[in-house]
Design a protein around this motif. Sequence first.
Motif, PDB file in Angstrom:
ATOM      1  N   GLY A  54       0.813  -1.054   0.023  1.00  0.00           N
ATOM      2  CA  GLY A  54       0.073   0.035  -0.092  1.00  0.00           C
ATOM      3  C   GLY A  54       0.819   1.313  -0.119  1.00  0.00           C
ATOM      4  O   GLY A  54       0.499   2.174   0.721  1.00  0.00           O
ATOM      5  N   VAL A  55       1.858   1.460  -0.855  1.00  0.00           N
ATOM      6  CA  VAL A  55       2.819   2.543  -0.699  1.00  0.00           C
ATOM      7  C   VAL A  55       2.998   2.696  -2.253  1.00  0.00           C
ATOM      8  O   VAL A  55       2.834   1.911  -3.158  1.00  0.00           O
ATOM      9  N   PHE A  56       3.415   4.338  -2.470  1.00  0.00           N
ATOM     10  CA  PHE A  56       3.681   4.450  -3.834  1.00  0.00           C
ATOM     11  C   PHE A  56       5.229   4.500  -4.087  1.00  0.00           C
ATOM     12  O   PHE A  56       6.050   4.765  -3.204  1.00  0.00           O
ATOM     13  N   LEU A  57       5.623   4.139  -5.169  1.00  0.00           N
ATOM     14  CA  LEU A  57       6.926   3.909  -5.685  1.00  0.00           C
ATOM     15  C   LEU A  57       7.370   4.727  -6.858  1.00  0.00           C
ATOM     16  O   LEU A  57       6.204   4.632  -7.917  1.00  0.00           O
ATOM     17  N   CYS A  58       8.480   5.042  -7.277  1.00  0.00           N
ATOM     18  CA  CYS A  58       8.974   5.642  -8.487  1.00  0.00           C
ATOM     19  C   CYS A  58       9.271   4.371  -9.273  1.00  0.00           C
ATOM     20  O   CYS A  58       9.167   3.390  -9.002  1.00  0.00           O
ATOM     21  N   LEU A  59       9.458   4.842 -10.431  1.00  0.00           N
ATOM     22  CA  LEU A  59      10.058   3.927 -11.623  1.00  0.00           C
ATOM     23  C   LEU A  59      11.021   2.984 -11.103  1.00  0.00           C
ATOM     24  O   LEU A  59      11.069   1.745 -11.322  1.00  0.00           O
ATOM     25  N   ASP A  60      12.169   3.604 -10.626  1.00  0.00           N
ATOM     26  CA  ASP A  60      13.230   2.703 -10.529  1.00  0.00           C
ATOM     27  C   ASP A  60      12.972   2.082  -9.227  1.00  0.00           C
ATOM     28  O   ASP A  60      13.564   1.032  -9.092  1.00  0.00           O
ATOM     29  N   CYS A  61      12.339   2.279  -8.382  1.00  0.00           N
ATOM     30  CA  CYS A  61      12.204   1.507  -6.931  1.00  0.00           C
ATOM     31  C   CYS A  61      11.229   0.518  -7.400  1.00  0.00           C
ATOM     32  O   CYS A  61      11.120  -0.871  -7.011  1.00  0.00           O
ATOM     33  N   SER A  62      10.367   0.623  -8.356  1.00  0.00           N
ATOM     34  CA  SER A  62       9.342  -0.516  -8.796  1.00  0.00           C
ATOM     35  C   SER A  62      10.027  -1.493  -9.285  1.00  0.00           C
ATOM     36  O   SER A  62       9.798  -2.659  -9.336  1.00  0.00           O
ATOM     37  N   ALA A  63      11.125  -1.307 -10.223  1.00  0.00           N
ATOM     38  CA  ALA A  63      11.960  -2.157 -10.614  1.00  0.00           C
ATOM     39  C   ALA A  63      12.685  -3.134  -9.590  1.00  0.00           C
ATOM     40  O   ALA A  63      12.498  -4.296  -9.804  1.00  0.00           O
ATOM     41  N   THR A  64      13.016  -2.623  -8.536  1.00  0.00           N
ATOM     42  CA  THR A  64      13.586  -3.174  -7.461  1.00  0.00           C
ATOM     43  C   THR A  64      12.483  -4.155  -6.586  1.00  0.00           C
ATOM     44  O   THR A  64      12.865  -5.189  -6.483  1.00  0.00           O
ATOM     45  N   HIS A  65      11.282  -3.731  -6.610  1.00  0.00           N
ATOM     46  CA  HIS A  65      10.190  -4.480  -5.982  1.00  0.00           C
ATOM     47  C   HIS A  65       9.928  -5.600  -6.830  1.00  0.00           C
ATOM     48  O   HIS A  65       9.722  -6.897  -6.450  1.00  0.00           O
ATOM     49  N   ARG A  66       9.778  -5.227  -8.151  1.00  0.00           N
ATOM     50  CA  ARG A  66       9.544  -6.430  -9.180  1.00  0.00           C
ATOM     51  C   ARG A  66      10.716  -7.389  -8.962  1.00  0.00           C
ATOM     52  O   ARG A  66      10.249  -8.758  -9.083  1.00  0.00           O
ATOM     53  N   ALA A  67      11.749  -7.158  -8.952  1.00  0.00           N
ATOM     54  CA  ALA A  67      12.926  -7.864  -8.917  1.00  0.00           C
ATOM     55  C   ALA A  67      12.877  -9.135  -7.516  1.00  0.00           C
ATOM     56  O   ALA A  67      13.433 -10.070  -7.488  1.00  0.00           O
ATOM     57  N   MET A  68      12.350  -8.411  -6.415  1.00  0.00           N
ATOM     58  CA  MET A  68      12.154  -9.449  -5.292  1.00  0.00           C
ATOM     59  C   MET A  68      11.033 -10.435  -5.267  1.00  0.00           C
ATOM     60  O   MET A  68      10.995 -11.454  -4.678  1.00  0.00           O
ATOM     61  N   GLY A  69      10.052 -10.182  -6.601  1.00  0.00           N
ATOM     62  CA  GLY A  69       9.009 -11.087  -6.779  1.00  0.00           C
ATOM     63  C   GLY A  69       7.732 -10.898  -6.194  1.00  0.00           C
ATOM     64  O   GLY A  69       7.705 -10.191  -5.006  1.00  0.00           O
ATOM     65  N   VAL A  70       6.720 -11.531  -6.982  1.00  0.00           N
ATOM     66  CA  VAL A  70       5.397 -11.245  -6.386  1.00  0.00           C
ATOM     67  C   VAL A  70       4.869 -11.582  -5.009  1.00  0.00           C
ATOM     68  O   VAL A  70       3.863 -11.155  -4.389  1.00  0.00           O
ATOM     69  N   HIS A  71       5.756 -12.765  -4.679  1.00  0.00           N
ATOM     70  CA  HIS A  71       5.332 -13.143  -3.369  1.00  0.00           C
ATOM     71  C   HIS A  71       5.779 -12.535  -1.998  1.00  0.00           C
ATOM     72  O   HIS A  71       5.343 -12.416  -1.092  1.00  0.00           O
ATOM     73  N   LEU A  72       6.832 -11.354  -2.352  1.00  0.00           N
ATOM     74  CA  LEU A  72       6.978 -10.403  -1.519  1.00  0.00           C
ATOM     75  C   LEU A  72       6.344  -9.082  -1.575  1.00  0.00           C
ATOM     76  O   LEU A  72       5.865  -8.440  -0.883  1.00  0.00           O
ATOM     77  N   THR A  73       6.244  -8.498  -2.777  1.00  0.00           N
ATOM     78  CA  THR A  73       5.706  -7.318  -3.263  1.00  0.00           C
ATOM     79  C   THR A  73       5.210  -7.172  -4.805  1.00  0.00           C
ATOM     80  O   THR A  73       5.853  -7.678  -5.408  1.00  0.00           O
ATOM     81  N   PHE A  74       3.929  -6.993  -4.720  1.00  0.00           N
ATOM     82  CA  PHE A  74       3.238  -6.888  -6.075  1.00  0.00           C
ATOM     83  C   PHE A  74       2.989  -5.490  -6.485  1.00  0.00           C
ATOM     84  O   PHE A  74       2.168  -4.648  -5.861  1.00  0.00           O
ATOM     85  N   VAL A  75       3.982  -5.137  -7.371  1.00  0.00           N
ATOM     86  CA  VAL A  75       3.814  -3.642  -7.896  1.00  0.00           C
ATOM     87  C   VAL A  75       3.095  -3.422  -9.175  1.00  0.00           C
ATOM     88  O   VAL A  75       3.099  -4.580  -9.985  1.00  0.00           O
ATOM     89  N   ARG A  76       2.260  -2.328  -9.462  1.00  0.00           N
ATOM     90  CA  ARG A  76       1.609  -2.075 -10.633  1.00  0.00           C
ATOM     91  C   ARG A  76       1.713  -0.648 -10.996  1.00  0.00           C
ATOM     92  O   ARG A  76       1.886   0.194 -10.057  1.00  0.00           O
ATOM     93  N   SER A  77       1.650  -0.461 -12.220  1.00  0.00           N
ATOM     94  CA  SER A  77       1.539   1.025 -12.598  1.00  0.00           C
ATOM     95  C   SER A  77       0.250   1.827 -12.282  1.00  0.00           C
ATOM     96  O   SER A  77      -0.646   1.252 -12.671  1.00  0.00           O
ATOM     97  N   VAL A  78       0.364   2.935 -11.491  1.00  0.00           N
ATOM     98  CA  VAL A  78      -0.717   3.664 -11.332  1.00  0.00           C
ATOM     99  C   VAL A  78      -1.650   4.142 -12.541  1.00  0.00           C
ATOM    100  O   VAL A  78      -2.904   4.048 -12.502  1.00  0.00           O
ATOM    101  N   ASP A  79      -0.865   4.499 -13.334  1.00  0.00           N
ATOM    102  CA  ASP A  79      -1.413   5.040 -14.887  1.00  0.00           C
ATOM    103  C   ASP A  79      -1.762   3.986 -15.662  1.00  0.00           C
ATOM    104  O   ASP A  79      -2.761   3.986 -16.632  1.00  0.00           O
ATOM    105  N   LEU A  80      -0.751   2.928 -16.105  1.00  0.00           N
ATOM    106  CA  LEU A  80      -0.985   1.931 -17.157  1.00  0.00           C
ATOM    107  C   LEU A  80      -1.687   0.669 -16.883  1.00  0.00           C
ATOM    108  O   LEU A  80      -2.484   0.344 -17.805  1.00  0.00           O
ATOM    109  N   ASP A  81      -1.793   0.261 -15.541  1.00  0.00           N
ATOM    110  CA  ASP A  81      -2.477  -0.958 -15.361  1.00  0.00           C
ATOM    111  C   ASP A  81      -3.654  -0.781 -14.914  1.00  0.00           C
ATOM    112  O   ASP A  81      -4.292   0.335 -14.399  1.00  0.00           O
ATOM    113  N   GLU A  82      -4.599  -1.809 -15.035  1.00  0.00           N
ATOM    114  CA  GLU A  82      -6.052  -1.712 -14.608  1.00  0.00           C
ATOM    115  C   GLU A  82      -5.794  -2.255 -13.176  1.00  0.00           C
ATOM    116  O   GLU A  82      -5.179  -3.213 -12.773  1.00  0.00           O
ATOM    117  N   TRP A  83      -6.811  -1.702 -12.191  1.00  0.00           N
ATOM    118  CA  TRP A  83      -6.942  -2.215 -10.896  1.00  0.00           C
ATOM    119  C   TRP A  83      -8.270  -2.696 -10.493  1.00  0.00           C
ATOM    120  O   TRP A  83      -9.333  -2.080 -10.815  1.00  0.00           O
TER     121      TRP A  83
END
Length: 103
Positions: free
Chosen positions: A68-97
């Motif tokens: 439940g936190v907002f991230l910049c593009l660079d930090c979102s890449a770090t979160h994606r690399a951690m794996g969806v089992h730890l943190t699931f990130v989505r684009s606020v603008d591009l993805d559907e929610w």
Amino acid sequence: MSSSHSYSRQSSGNIQEDGTITAAGKGQVCIPTAEKNAQFRKLKSIRDNQTCFDCPNTRPTWASVTHGVFLCLDCSATHRAMGVHLTFVRSVDLDEWTQRQID
């Protein structure tokens, strides 16, 4: 082609026959884009949400559904690399929610 053919509207990926969009194959229906954008505008107007949670970058455009936190593009890449089992990130603008993801 003859005019006697009848075509039925079929589901394609996450787009259902009635035009609704489902979330990542989970069967949950995404909220309309205009409604999603309005909710995120309200959330991003909160002072704490105007800076990336992980670094000092301003105007983050990604979010961790998991945390439940907002991230910049660079930090979102770090979160994606951690794996969806730890943190699931989505684009606020591009993805559907789904509403549940936003809540």
